[in-house]
Motif scaffolding. Structure first.
Motif, PDB file in Angstrom:
ATOM      1  N   GLY A 245       6.730  -5.060  -9.522  1.00 42.27           N
ATOM      2  CA  GLY A 245       5.721  -4.353  -8.740  1.00 42.27           C
ATOM      3  C   GLY A 245       5.494  -4.990  -7.382  1.00 42.27           C
ATOM      4  N   GLU A 246       5.400  -6.326  -7.349  1.00 46.62           N
ATOM      5  CA  GLU A 246       5.204  -7.031  -6.077  1.00 46.62           C
ATOM      6  C   GLU A 246       6.392  -6.833  -5.145  1.00 46.62           C
ATOM      7  OE1 GLU A 246       2.561 -10.769  -7.830  1.00 46.62           O
ATOM      8  OE2 GLU A 246       4.733 -10.937  -7.740  1.00 46.62           O
ATOM      9  N   ALA A 247       7.580  -6.970  -5.679  1.00 52.67           N
ATOM     10  CA  ALA A 247       8.783  -6.822  -4.858  1.00 52.67           C
ATOM     11  C   ALA A 247       8.913  -5.389  -4.340  1.00 52.67           C
ATOM     12  CB  ALA A 247      10.017  -7.206  -5.661  1.00 52.67           C
ATOM     13  N   ALA A 248       8.589  -4.418  -5.180  1.00 54.08           N
ATOM     14  CA  ALA A 248       8.668  -3.023  -4.755  1.00 54.08           C
ATOM     15  C   ALA A 248       7.720  -2.768  -3.590  1.00 54.08           C
ATOM     16  CB  ALA A 248       8.339  -2.098  -5.924  1.00 54.08           C
ATOM     17  N   MET A 249       6.517  -3.275  -3.689  1.00 48.48           N
ATOM     18  CA  MET A 249       5.541  -3.067  -2.614  1.00 48.48           C
ATOM     19  C   MET A 249       6.018  -3.710  -1.315  1.00 48.48           C
ATOM     20  SD  MET A 249       3.153  -1.223  -3.955  1.00 48.48           S
ATOM     21  CE  MET A 249       1.578  -1.425  -3.205  1.00 48.48           C
ATOM     22  N   VAL A 250       6.576  -4.904  -1.391  1.00 50.28           N
ATOM     23  CA  VAL A 250       7.081  -5.597  -0.205  1.00 50.28           C
ATOM     24  C   VAL A 250       8.188  -4.791   0.460  1.00 50.28           C
ATOM     25  CG1 VAL A 250       8.403  -7.636   0.537  1.00 50.28           C
ATOM     26  CG2 VAL A 250       6.424  -7.913  -0.958  1.00 50.28           C
ATOM     27  N   HIS A 251       8.998  -4.118  -0.353  1.00 51.22           N
ATOM     28  CA  HIS A 251      10.128  -3.350   0.165  1.00 51.22           C
ATOM     29  C   HIS A 251       9.783  -1.882   0.435  1.00 51.22           C
ATOM     30  CE1 HIS A 251      12.270  -6.871  -1.410  1.00 51.22           C
ATOM     31  NE2 HIS A 251      13.147  -6.601  -0.469  1.00 51.22           N
ATOM     32  N   GLY A 252       8.511  -1.517   0.282  1.00 49.27           N
ATOM     33  CA  GLY A 252       8.100  -0.146   0.558  1.00 49.27           C
ATOM     34  C   GLY A 252       8.595   0.869  -0.459  1.00 49.27           C
ATOM     35  N   ILE A 253       8.756   0.419  -1.697  1.00 50.20           N
ATOM     36  CA  ILE A 253       9.257   1.268  -2.779  1.00 50.20           C
ATOM     37  C   ILE A 253       8.103   1.538  -3.745  1.00 50.20           C
ATOM     38  CG2 ILE A 253      10.899   1.359  -4.703  1.00 50.20           C
ATOM     39  CD1 ILE A 253      12.573  -0.732  -3.079  1.00 50.20           C
ATOM     40  N   ASP A 254       8.010   2.754  -4.249  1.00 48.52           N
ATOM     41  CA  ASP A 254       6.979   3.085  -5.233  1.00 48.52           C
ATOM     42  C   ASP A 254       7.303   2.352  -6.542  1.00 48.52           C
ATOM     43  OD1 ASP A 254       5.521   4.264  -7.364  1.00 48.52           O
ATOM     44  OD2 ASP A 254       5.380   6.161  -6.286  1.00 48.52           O
ATOM     45  N   PRO A 255       6.466   1.406  -6.964  1.00 50.99           N
ATOM     46  CA  PRO A 255       6.774   0.635  -8.173  1.00 50.99           C
ATOM     47  C   PRO A 255       6.812   1.488  -9.434  1.00 50.99           C
ATOM     48  CG  PRO A 255       4.584   0.090  -7.358  1.00 50.99           C
ATOM     49  CD  PRO A 255       5.211   0.974  -6.342  1.00 50.99           C
ATOM     50  N   ASN A 256       6.007   2.554  -9.486  1.00 53.78           N
ATOM     51  CA  ASN A 256       6.015   3.429 -10.666  1.00 53.78           C
ATOM     52  C   ASN A 256       7.343   4.169 -10.789  1.00 53.78           C
ATOM     53  OD1 ASN A 256       3.291   2.859 -11.464  1.00 53.78           O
ATOM     54  ND2 ASN A 256       2.604   4.154  -9.780  1.00 53.78           N
ATOM     55  N   GLU A 257       7.856   4.651  -9.666  1.00 57.72           N
ATOM     56  CA  GLU A 257       9.142   5.353  -9.688  1.00 57.72           C
ATOM     57  C   GLU A 257      10.277   4.403 -10.075  1.00 57.72           C
ATOM     58  OE1 GLU A 257      10.023   7.575  -6.153  1.00 57.72           O
ATOM     59  OE2 GLU A 257       8.070   8.577  -6.186  1.00 57.72           O
ATOM     60  N   LEU A 258      10.247   3.187  -9.538  1.00 58.58           N
ATOM     61  CA  LEU A 258      11.301   2.217  -9.844  1.00 58.58           C
ATOM     62  C   LEU A 258      11.254   1.822 -11.317  1.00 58.58           C
ATOM     63  CD1 LEU A 258      13.651   0.578  -8.774  1.00 58.58           C
ATOM     64  CD2 LEU A 258      12.016  -1.175  -8.046  1.00 58.58           C
ATOM     65  N   GLU A 259      10.060   1.582 -11.833  1.00 58.67           N
ATOM     66  CA  GLU A 259       9.902   1.251 -13.253  1.00 58.67           C
ATOM     67  C   GLU A 259      10.440   2.388 -14.123  1.00 58.67           C
ATOM     68  OE1 GLU A 259       6.342   0.234 -16.460  1.00 58.67           O
ATOM     69  OE2 GLU A 259       5.806   0.903 -14.458  1.00 58.67           O
ATOM     70  N   ALA A 260      10.074   3.622 -13.789  1.00 55.02           N
ATOM     71  CA  ALA A 260      10.540   4.780 -14.559  1.00 55.02           C
ATOM     72  C   ALA A 260      12.060   4.903 -14.495  1.00 55.02           C
ATOM     73  CB  ALA A 260       9.876   6.059 -14.040  1.00 55.02           C
ATOM     74  N   HIS A 261      12.629   4.686 -13.321  1.00 57.36           N
ATOM     75  CA  HIS A 261      14.087   4.795 -13.157  1.00 57.36           C
ATOM     76  C   HIS A 261      14.816   3.765 -14.022  1.00 57.36           C
ATOM     77  CE1 HIS A 261      17.873   5.731 -11.244  1.00 57.36           C
ATOM     78  NE2 HIS A 261      18.030   4.472 -10.877  1.00 57.36           N
TER      79      HIS A 261
END
Length: 72
Positions: free
Chosen positions: A43-59
């Motif tokens: 979640g922290e890394a996704a936010m730093v990279h401008g990525i939706d953490p919920n979408e990345l987790e689901a993927h």
């Protein structure tokens, strides 16, 4: 079934399945081998990279579920 959450440390995600690296890199997170990956959550890394953490987790969880289904 293997399942990950965005609270997990990136290093631990890779231990679940090393092929998760490809998903992370495909999402633009090219620093999976850097020292911050040892202590930063998905979640922290996704936010730093401008990525939706919920979408990345689901993927990632969809990938893991599909891989498990294919193995059966």
């Amino acid at each position: 079934m293997a399942k990950i959450s965005q609270d997990m440390i990136i290093h631990d995600l890779i231990q679940v399945d090393p092929e998760i690296v490809g998903i992370l890199m495909g999402a633009g997170m090219h620093c999976v081998g850097c020292p911050s990956a040892q202590g930063e959550t998905l979640g922290e890394a996704a936010m730093v990279h401008g990525i939706d953490p919920n979408e990345l987790e689901a993927h990632i969880n969809e990938y893991l579920a599909a891989k498990e289904a294919a193995a059966q």
